[in-house]
Design a protein around this motif. Structure first.
Motif, PDB file in Angstrom:
ATOM      1  N   GLU A  46      -6.919  -6.907  15.820  1.00  0.00           N
ATOM      2  CA  GLU A  46      -7.933  -7.878  15.432  1.00  0.00           C
ATOM      3  C   GLU A  46      -8.226  -7.741  13.952  1.00  0.00           C
ATOM      4  N   THR A  47      -8.433  -8.865  13.303  1.00  0.00           N
ATOM      5  CA  THR A  47      -8.794  -8.839  11.894  1.00  0.00           C
ATOM      6  C   THR A  47     -10.312  -8.830  11.788  1.00  0.00           C
ATOM      7  N   TYR A  48     -10.827  -7.919  11.012  1.00  0.00           N
ATOM      8  CA  TYR A  48     -12.261  -7.804  10.826  1.00  0.00           C
ATOM      9  C   TYR A  48     -12.630  -8.265   9.428  1.00  0.00           C
ATOM     10  N   SER A  49     -13.835  -8.712   9.302  1.00  0.00           N
ATOM     11  CA  SER A  49     -14.327  -9.210   8.030  1.00  0.00           C
ATOM     12  C   SER A  49     -14.358  -8.090   7.003  1.00  0.00           C
ATOM     13  N   SER A  50     -14.140  -8.454   5.737  1.00  0.00           N
ATOM     14  CA  SER A  50     -14.192  -7.451   4.679  1.00  0.00           C
ATOM     15  C   SER A  50     -15.628  -7.032   4.390  1.00  0.00           C
ATOM     16  N   ALA A  51     -16.596  -7.757   4.955  1.00  0.00           N
ATOM     17  CA  ALA A  51     -18.003  -7.417   4.764  1.00  0.00           C
ATOM     18  C   ALA A  51     -18.426  -6.240   5.637  1.00  0.00           C
ATOM     19  N   LEU A  52     -17.586  -5.846   6.588  1.00  0.00           N
ATOM     20  CA  LEU A  52     -17.956  -4.737   7.467  1.00  0.00           C
ATOM     21  C   LEU A  52     -17.664  -3.411   6.773  1.00  0.00           C
ATOM     22  N   PHE A  53     -18.674  -2.602   6.641  1.00  0.00           N
ATOM     23  CA  PHE A  53     -18.525  -1.268   6.073  1.00  0.00           C
ATOM     24  C   PHE A  53     -18.827  -0.290   7.191  1.00  0.00           C
ATOM     25  N   THR A  58     -22.362  -5.679   5.776  1.00  0.00           N
ATOM     26  CA  THR A  58     -23.038  -5.738   4.481  1.00  0.00           C
ATOM     27  C   THR A  58     -23.293  -7.174   4.036  1.00  0.00           C
ATOM     28  N   ALA A  59     -22.725  -8.158   4.756  1.00  0.00           N
ATOM     29  CA  ALA A  59     -22.942  -9.570   4.402  1.00  0.00           C
ATOM     30  C   ALA A  59     -24.318 -10.051   4.846  1.00  0.00           C
ATOM     31  N   LEU A  60     -24.961  -9.307   5.735  1.00  0.00           N
ATOM     32  CA  LEU A  60     -26.302  -9.702   6.183  1.00  0.00           C
ATOM     33  C   LEU A  60     -27.304  -9.476   5.058  1.00  0.00           C
ATOM     34  N   GLY A  61     -28.129 -10.452   4.850  1.00  0.00           N
ATOM     35  CA  GLY A  61     -29.159 -10.303   3.833  1.00  0.00           C
ATOM     36  C   GLY A  61     -30.281 -11.281   4.088  1.00  0.00           C
ATOM     37  N   CYS A 151     -23.326 -13.693  11.119  1.00  0.00           N
ATOM     38  CA  CYS A 151     -24.467 -13.760  10.202  1.00  0.00           C
ATOM     39  C   CYS A 151     -25.792 -13.685  10.943  1.00  0.00           C
ATOM     40  N   TYR A 152     -25.761 -13.333  12.224  1.00  0.00           N
ATOM     41  CA  TYR A 152     -26.972 -13.319  13.047  1.00  0.00           C
ATOM     42  C   TYR A 152     -27.332 -11.896  13.470  1.00  0.00           C
ATOM     43  N   ILE A 153     -28.631 -11.703  13.709  1.00  0.00           N
ATOM     44  CA  ILE A 153     -29.139 -10.524  14.397  1.00  0.00           C
ATOM     45  C   ILE A 153     -29.523 -11.018  15.787  1.00  0.00           C
ATOM     46  N   ILE A 183     -34.793  -2.067  15.489  1.00  0.00           N
ATOM     47  CA  ILE A 183     -33.458  -2.623  15.266  1.00  0.00           C
ATOM     48  C   ILE A 183     -32.439  -1.504  15.217  1.00  0.00           C
ATOM     49  N   GLU A 184     -31.243  -1.788  15.731  1.00  0.00           N
ATOM     50  CA  GLU A 184     -30.155  -0.803  15.680  1.00  0.00           C
ATOM     51  C   GLU A 184     -28.961  -1.423  14.987  1.00  0.00           C
ATOM     52  N   ARG A 185     -28.135  -0.580  14.409  1.00  0.00           N
ATOM     53  CA  ARG A 185     -26.922  -0.966  13.692  1.00  0.00           C
ATOM     54  C   ARG A 185     -27.207  -1.823  12.457  1.00  0.00           C
ATOM     55  N   MET A 186     -28.230  -1.431  11.704  1.00  0.00           N
ATOM     56  CA  MET A 186     -28.508  -2.079  10.422  1.00  0.00           C
ATOM     57  C   MET A 186     -28.304  -1.041   9.353  1.00  0.00           C
ATOM     58  N   PRO A 187     -27.785  -1.420   8.185  1.00  0.00           N
ATOM     59  CA  PRO A 187     -27.645  -0.450   7.098  1.00  0.00           C
ATOM     60  C   PRO A 187     -29.005   0.098   6.663  1.00  0.00           C
ATOM     61  N   GLU A 188     -28.990   1.322   6.212  1.00  0.00           N
ATOM     62  CA  GLU A 188     -30.250   1.978   5.818  1.00  0.00           C
ATOM     63  C   GLU A 188     -30.848   1.364   4.559  1.00  0.00           C
ATOM     64  N   ALA A 189     -30.043   0.639   3.794  1.00  0.00           N
ATOM     65  CA  ALA A 189     -30.522   0.079   2.520  1.00  0.00           C
ATOM     66  C   ALA A 189     -31.587  -0.975   2.716  1.00  0.00           C
ATOM     67  N   TYR A 190     -31.624  -1.614   3.881  1.00  0.00           N
ATOM     68  CA  TYR A 190     -32.586  -2.707   4.079  1.00  0.00           C
ATOM     69  C   TYR A 190     -33.909  -2.197   4.553  1.00  0.00           C
TER      70      TYR A 190
END
Length: 190
Positions: A46-53, A58-61, A151-153, A183-190
């Protein structure tokens, strides 16, 4: 004078026994050929988005688009949480609650007992998302929409739906824990 052939009694054709080594070697060769053919086959990953770290998207904002499930609205009412305000308190950013036609259909089917949840879902602050698929099963609708657009939570309290969404990389899950949103599986930066 022609000599008569002696008659043979109780003679059989010779058959190779099932325990013969020659048969076993042929079977081993076939198994090895099958293994080589399986190795030679191309496997498509499967091809995954380059926004996934790692497992974070990381594309969520902000502003965050939050897909609401039927039971999330009901549990928010039971815990006396105002949906938009509690989301903003959880994510520290502007949130746009989104409701699909399937979720609205489920709320309408639940009847008079859940009329307050239906009234809240019709709030003009909530974005309405149209569905083009047949049926009104909200869980399948949410999973399908999230796999297409990451792009959704997803806001849900349903264990089965959470389990299905955890298999999709990069999709955070919002749920209710100790009378507030978590919330779970969100980056710590937010």
């Amino acid at each position: 004078m022609v000599k008569a052939k002696p008659m043979k009694f109780a003679t059989m054709k010779r058959i190779i026994s099932t325990k013969d080594e020659r048969l076993k070697m042929n079977g081993k060769k076939e198994v090895e050929k099958e293994k080589l053919q399986q190795k030679d086959k191309l496997t498509r990953s499967e091809t995954y988005s380059s926004a996934l770290f790692f497992r974070y998207n990381t594309a969520l904002g902000p502003p965050y688009h939050v897909l609401l499930d039927t039971n999330f609205i009901n549990f928010s009412l039971q815990n006396k949480l105002e949906i938009v305000q509690a989301m903003m308190d959880c994510l520290y950013a502007k949130c746009i609650p989104c409701i699909t036609d399937c979720v609205m259909g489920e709320l309408e089917k639940l009847g008079r007992k859940y009329r307050i949840a239906l009234k809240i879902a019709k709030d003009p602050r909530f974005e309405r998302l149209p569905c083009s698929h047949p049926g009104t099963y909200a869980d399948d609708c949410l999973v399908r929409r999230v796999t297409m657009h990451k792009c959704y939570i997803v806001a849900t309290c349903d264990k089965d739906l959470k389990r299905r969404i955890r298999k999709i990389p990069g999709v955070p899950i919002m749920y209710i824990a100790s009378r507030k949103y978590s919330i779970e599986r969100m980056p710590e930066a937010y």
